[in-house]
Design a protein around this motif. Sequence first.
Motif, PDB file in Angstrom:
ATOM      1  N   PHE A   1       0.821  -1.210   0.000  1.00 44.64           N
ATOM      2  CA  PHE A   1       0.000   0.000   0.000  1.00 44.64           C
ATOM      3  C   PHE A   1       0.860   1.268   0.000  1.00 44.64           C
ATOM      4  N   SER A   2       2.106   1.153  -0.439  1.00 44.30           N
ATOM      5  CA  SER A   2       3.009   2.308  -0.336  1.00 44.30           C
ATOM      6  C   SER A   2       2.554   3.484  -1.199  1.00 44.30           C
ATOM      7  N   PHE A   3       1.711   3.213  -2.234  1.00 47.27           N
ATOM      8  CA  PHE A   3       1.221   4.338  -3.035  1.00 47.27           C
ATOM      9  C   PHE A   3       0.340   5.253  -2.183  1.00 47.27           C
ATOM     10  N   VAL A   4      -0.308   4.698  -1.145  1.00 45.77           N
ATOM     11  CA  VAL A   4      -1.113   5.530  -0.238  1.00 45.77           C
ATOM     12  C   VAL A   4      -0.180   6.397   0.606  1.00 45.77           C
ATOM     13  N   TRP A   5       0.988   5.841   0.956  1.00 50.30           N
ATOM     14  CA  TRP A   5       1.948   6.610   1.759  1.00 50.30           C
ATOM     15  C   TRP A   5       2.357   7.875   1.014  1.00 50.30           C
ATOM     16  N   ASP A   6       2.575   7.717  -0.309  1.00 47.86           N
ATOM     17  CA  ASP A   6       3.011   8.882  -1.097  1.00 47.86           C
ATOM     18  C   ASP A   6       1.970   9.998  -1.070  1.00 47.86           C
ATOM     19  N   MET A   7       0.694   9.597  -0.931  1.00 43.45           N
ATOM     20  CA  MET A   7      -0.373  10.599  -0.940  1.00 43.45           C
ATOM     21  C   MET A   7      -0.344  11.466   0.314  1.00 43.45           C
ATOM     22  N   VAL A   8       0.207  10.949   1.401  1.00 40.24           N
ATOM     23  CA  VAL A   8       0.090  11.684   2.672  1.00 40.24           C
ATOM     24  C   VAL A   8       1.427  12.126   3.277  1.00 40.24           C
ATOM     25  N   LYS A   9       2.535  11.718   2.678  1.00 44.51           N
ATOM     26  CA  LYS A   9       3.809  11.921   3.391  1.00 44.51           C
ATOM     27  C   LYS A   9       4.369  13.356   3.337  1.00 44.51           C
ATOM     28  N   GLU A  10       3.822  14.194   2.450  1.00 42.83           N
ATOM     29  CA  GLU A  10       4.352  15.560   2.333  1.00 42.83           C
ATOM     30  C   GLU A  10       3.796  16.478   3.428  1.00 42.83           C
ATOM     31  N   ASN A  11       4.639  17.406   3.864  1.00 48.04           N
ATOM     32  CA  ASN A  11       4.242  18.466   4.814  1.00 48.04           C
ATOM     33  C   ASN A  11       3.575  17.944   6.084  1.00 48.04           C
ATOM     34  N   LEU A  12       4.193  16.942   6.656  1.00 46.54           N
ATOM     35  CA  LEU A  12       3.619  16.387   7.881  1.00 46.54           C
ATOM     36  C   LEU A  12       3.944  17.264   9.079  1.00 46.54           C
TER      37      LEU A  12
END
Lengths: 126, 177
Positions: free
Chosen positions: B72-83
């Motif tokens: 599910f790493s493609f979901v990680w890419d959706m949320v990992k910016e500007n945390l």
Amino acid sequence: MNDLTQEIDTYFEAILNKYFEIKLISLCSVDGFSVSCKYKGIEDIESDTIAAISSSLFSLAKASSKQILQGELSGTLVETNTGNLIFKHVVIKKEHYVISMMSSKKMLLGEANFVLADCVKNISKF
Amino acid sequence: MMYKKLLVVGDVGAGKSTVIKTLSQIETVDTDVTSSVDIGKKLTTVGIDYGRINLGDNMAIGLYGVPGQKRFSFVWDMVKENLWGCVILLNASESNHIETLGFLLDYFIYDSDTPLVVGITHADEVNKYDLAAAREQLQQRQLNAPVFTVDARKQNSAILLVHTIVGLNNANDTLAD
């Protein structure tokens, strides 16, 4: 390979042969495990990736339909300038799955949706 | 109102959805489905869990829970910016949870200043759980993040994760001044 996978593989190959503009068809469990994935004319695709994306997008669409539309989701669509990706829910032997189909832009969206709905009807009898 | 993004990621069955449900002040968006394999529970998250918590009058934290499995790493890419912060939850009863911590650290935190906290759940199911192995993973990457046991079902325990991230952000702000 179990019987269901074999049956689905054969059915999906027939669909790809029958419709030139259908580029990929895949079936996965609702939690993202691939059952079958057949494609043609596109770069190598990881069936596990397709399965994970299918289950995630379908679950997000389901959450939207529940909270915004207050309805039961039957399908969802990703539209791009190169083609369409349609996801539908299917129940086979009381187990829940997501079927995904990618078609090129040359195939009308209505036709792609009709073909996939027909696939759902047929494979739910397996 | 300032909106910030807090990521909750971790093992299958670590309690990500539970933490978000425990903390959220709105009805959560959940993407749980019935698991087709034995993972010790009936439901598993395959998309994004979303909840929200207000901190004071002018700050809202979006709580984003994502599945920990690599596929599910493609979901990680959706949320990992500007945390604003990252909570890694690990299920102590899973034998490979330290390995999971390693790859999640490499993916989300490596070479980043994102405040991080590691929460160990289900520690009560393990005889004398030792936090040393998790701390070692952090040390190997020159990271100095708090590691402690949590109970995802209890609000006091779950809110400690958020308070820790608040503290780390305040410390970062002070150092930047």
